[in-house]
Scaffold this motif. Structure first.
Motif, PDB file in Angstrom:
ATOM      1  N   ARG A  98     -65.554  39.225 -49.904  1.00 50.16           N
ATOM      2  CA  ARG A  98     -65.396  40.509 -50.113  1.00 50.16           C
ATOM      3  C   ARG A  98     -63.748  40.731 -50.430  1.00 50.16           C
ATOM      4  O   ARG A  98     -63.342  41.247 -51.397  1.00 50.16           O
ATOM      5  CB  ARG A  98     -65.952  41.326 -49.068  1.00 50.16           C
ATOM      6  CG  ARG A  98     -65.940  42.682 -49.513  1.00 50.16           C
ATOM      7  CD  ARG A  98     -67.041  43.363 -50.439  1.00 50.16           C
ATOM      8  NE  ARG A  98     -66.890  44.296 -51.198  1.00 50.16           N
ATOM      9  CZ  ARG A  98     -66.097  44.806 -52.053  1.00 50.16           C
ATOM     10  NH1 ARG A  98     -65.179  43.881 -52.655  1.00 50.16           N
ATOM     11  NH2 ARG A  98     -66.066  46.070 -52.655  1.00 50.16           N
ATOM     12  N   ASP A  99     -63.088  39.996 -49.481  1.00 49.26           N
ATOM     13  CA  ASP A  99     -61.758  39.971 -49.725  1.00 49.26           C
ATOM     14  C   ASP A  99     -61.159  39.537 -50.801  1.00 49.26           C
ATOM     15  O   ASP A  99     -60.379  39.959 -51.608  1.00 49.26           O
ATOM     16  CB  ASP A  99     -60.906  39.167 -48.417  1.00 49.26           C
ATOM     17  CG  ASP A  99     -61.153  39.687 -46.959  1.00 49.26           C
ATOM     18  OD1 ASP A  99     -61.788  41.073 -46.952  1.00 49.26           O
ATOM     19  OD2 ASP A  99     -61.043  39.319 -46.083  1.00 49.26           O
ATOM     20  N   LYS A 100     -61.612  38.301 -51.213  1.00 42.88           N
ATOM     21  CA  LYS A 100     -61.382  37.432 -52.299  1.00 42.88           C
ATOM     22  C   LYS A 100     -61.657  38.504 -53.721  1.00 42.88           C
ATOM     23  O   LYS A 100     -60.801  38.361 -54.806  1.00 42.88           O
ATOM     24  CB  LYS A 100     -62.178  36.441 -52.743  1.00 42.88           C
ATOM     25  CG  LYS A 100     -61.590  35.271 -53.670  1.00 42.88           C
ATOM     26  CD  LYS A 100     -61.878  33.754 -53.480  1.00 42.88           C
ATOM     27  CE  LYS A 100     -61.010  32.848 -54.386  1.00 42.88           C
ATOM     28  NZ  LYS A 100     -61.819  31.505 -54.396  1.00 42.88           N
ATOM     29  N   ASP A 102     -61.463  41.516 -53.839  1.00 42.12           N
ATOM     30  CA  ASP A 102     -60.327  42.668 -53.920  1.00 42.12           C
ATOM     31  C   ASP A 102     -58.928  41.998 -54.372  1.00 42.12           C
ATOM     32  O   ASP A 102     -58.355  42.616 -54.950  1.00 42.12           O
ATOM     33  CB  ASP A 102     -60.113  43.102 -52.390  1.00 42.12           C
ATOM     34  CG  ASP A 102     -61.224  44.203 -51.769  1.00 42.12           C
ATOM     35  OD1 ASP A 102     -62.100  44.424 -52.630  1.00 42.12           O
ATOM     36  OD2 ASP A 102     -61.505  44.223 -50.599  1.00 42.12           O
ATOM     37  N   GLU A 103     -58.839  40.651 -54.228  1.00 39.75           N
ATOM     38  CA  GLU A 103     -57.717  40.364 -54.754  1.00 39.75           C
ATOM     39  C   GLU A 103     -57.799  39.940 -56.259  1.00 39.75           C
ATOM     40  O   GLU A 103     -56.814  39.893 -56.812  1.00 39.75           O
ATOM     41  CB  GLU A 103     -57.216  39.003 -54.042  1.00 39.75           C
ATOM     42  CG  GLU A 103     -56.825  38.967 -52.500  1.00 39.75           C
ATOM     43  CD  GLU A 103     -57.083  37.748 -51.728  1.00 39.75           C
ATOM     44  OE1 GLU A 103     -57.290  36.500 -52.284  1.00 39.75           O
ATOM     45  OE2 GLU A 103     -57.351  37.845 -50.456  1.00 39.75           O
ATOM     46  N   GLY A 104     -59.056  39.778 -56.431  1.00 38.86           N
ATOM     47  CA  GLY A 104     -59.309  39.326 -57.831  1.00 38.86           C
ATOM     48  C   GLY A 104     -59.789  37.875 -58.009  1.00 38.86           C
ATOM     49  O   GLY A 104     -59.507  36.864 -57.480  1.00 38.86           O
ATOM     50  N   ILE A 105     -61.366  38.093 -58.629  1.00 43.37           N
ATOM     51  CA  ILE A 105     -61.812  36.832 -58.772  1.00 43.37           C
ATOM     52  C   ILE A 105     -62.462  36.621 -60.055  1.00 43.37           C
ATOM     53  O   ILE A 105     -62.736  37.692 -60.788  1.00 43.37           O
ATOM     54  CB  ILE A 105     -63.133  36.868 -57.781  1.00 43.37           C
ATOM     55  CG1 ILE A 105     -64.098  35.758 -57.470  1.00 43.37           C
ATOM     56  CG2 ILE A 105     -63.908  38.282 -57.983  1.00 43.37           C
ATOM     57  CD1 ILE A 105     -64.959  35.566 -56.235  1.00 43.37           C
TER      58      ILE A 105
END
Ligand code: ASP
Length: 439
Positions: A98-100, A102-105
């Motif tokens: 989920r964090d990734k 938000d950073e962009g995947i």
């Protein structure tokens, strides 16, 4: 002995399916390498995890919250983990993902997670080693698989261990995740089987093998026991739903038998696919036909000209005109002064007028006939070769049922007999052939 098994989405859909997979794997000591898909549908209206992941990425792209969809995905895996009493701790992994996000995947990385989570759980459940596909399956810059490196890496990672690895994705040289096209876990399985020189590649799905005819046309068709790659190509070309060519290639190249099996009916032997069958005898030995397939919407273009047969190069000149119009000719059943071309209807329609104009001008035929709405049906079978009377039987069966044959074609390898019939007779032709040869 080492068998490589690939389990499709329906085999990974919930805890009950995981339990079936476990008993299948444990039933045979040589089932040592397991490739898995993402969780598929549990029931008709359910969603495939991979579809939800694509949907999730679309939300991210347009800046809309994907929390609800993400929750559905996480829930599915967490339920399986809990119901099977596993301690994989996917909760933590989902939080990190989920964090990734938000950073962009990238889309590829996000949609690959279905297979990743499936494999993590399955490895724990079976007590096998988890080997990430990103560690062995390497793509070239042009998107093809670097087989040599991938095979060597998997061999080094697997050794004699029992492993589970995710299907559908691998990595580029820079380490970024790349997926195959949809359904790509079948390819991963075939690559793993080829890399490890498996004795067999078992592809576990929810049907007991490749069916002899389309179940939408023939009621409850039987599965094919054994089929060669050549037969399979014929069947799939004419629309039978079988494995994609890319899937088959890595195992065909090494002549590793591919066995299609049913997770929900593990006792059924399914379909075995091989280059050839040296001792071609089995339960289905009385059958000359391996399968029946067909396609609708062809056009037969017949070009007549007196003296055609004695003109050198007449066919070539006709085919040249057709080629310039970018049309594919599928069959050419010819007569003495007639050249007939069987062309897919949709392609023909787009270029009909310019093609006829060009043929009239350059070939100067006496007549051109166009027969539309033709269906092509093939009876495919390696055992038909050099066996007298098969074509006769086919034509007699169709005749008895009032089906008018508009075209006949058979190659010298005699792996198939193809008939062209009126579109309205398509389904009936398939049924008559099935009933006369299989039942
Ligand atoms: N999960 C992927 C898909 O749905 C790949 C696969 O299952 O083969 O396309």
């Amino acid at each position: 002995m080492r068998k490589v098994l690939k389990f499709g989405g329906s085999s990974m859909a919930n805890a009950q399916q995981y339990a079936k997979v476990k008993s299948i794997v444990e039933y045979d000591e040589s089932r040592r390498v397991v490739v898995v898909s993402a969780a598929g549908k549990r029931y008709q209206e359910d969603h495939k995890i991979t579809d939800l992941l694509y949907l999730c990425h679309a939300h991210l792209k347009y800046g809309v919250s994907c929390d609800a969809v993400f929750e559905m995905i996480a829930r599915r895996y967490l339920d399986i983990e809990r119901e099977l009493g596993l301690k994989t701790n996917l909760e933590r992994e989902f939080a990190a993902l989920r964090d990734k996000m938000d950073e962009g995947i990238t889309e590829d990385e996000l949609v690959s997670r279905g297979e990743y989570f499936s494999a993590r759980l399955m490895a724990d459940y079976l007590g096998f080693t988890f080997v990430d596909a990103a560690e062995w399956l390497l793509f070239n810059l042009d998107g093809s698989v670097d087989k040599e490196t991938s095979y060597a890496r998997l061999r080094a990672l697997a050794q004699d261990k029992k492993i589970v690895t995710p299907g559908f994705y691998g990595a580029m040289v820079d380490g970024s995740i790349k997926t195959f096209s949809r359904g790509g876990s079948d390819i991963t399985g075939a690559l793993a089987a080829a890399a490890l020189d498996a004795d067999v590649y078992e592809n576990w799905t929810d049907v007991s093998g490749i069916l002899m005819a389309d179940p939408r046309i023939v009621e409850d068709p039987e599965p094919i026991a054994r089929v060669t790659y050549a037969e399979l190509r014929e069947l799939s070309y004419l629309g039978a739903q079988v494995l994609h060519e890319d899937t088959i290639f890595p195992v065909a190249e090494r002549n590793i038998p591919l066995n299609i099996r049913n997770t929900n009916d593990p006792a059924h032997p399914g379909t075995i696919i091989m280059e050839s069958f040296p001792n071609d005898e089995g339960e289905d030995d009385h059958r000359f036909i391996t399968g029946i397939a067909g396609k609708k919407d062809y056009v037969i273009l017949s070009i007549y000209k007196k003296g055609f047969s004695s003109q050198v190069g007449a066919q070539r000149r006709i085919l040249e005109v057709v080629e310039e119009h970018k049309l594919s000719v599928e069959y050419t059943p010819n007569g003495i002064d007639t050249v007939s071309l069987v062309i897919p209807g949709k392609q023909f329609e787009k270029r009909r007028h310019s093609l006829i104009a060009a043929l009239s001008e350059r070939i100067e035929p006496d007549r051109i006939d166009i027969t539309e709405n033709i269906a092509v049906v093939a009876a495919v079978g390696r055992k038909m070769a050099f066996r007298p009377g098969i074509s006769g039987k086919i034509f007699a069966a169709l005749g008895e049922h009032g089906i008018n044959i508009r075209m006949i074609s058979q190659g010298p390898q005699e792996v198939n007999i193809i008939v062209g019939v009126d579109g309205k007779d398509f389904a009936n032709t398939v049924r008559v052939l099935y009933n006369s040869f299989v039942k």
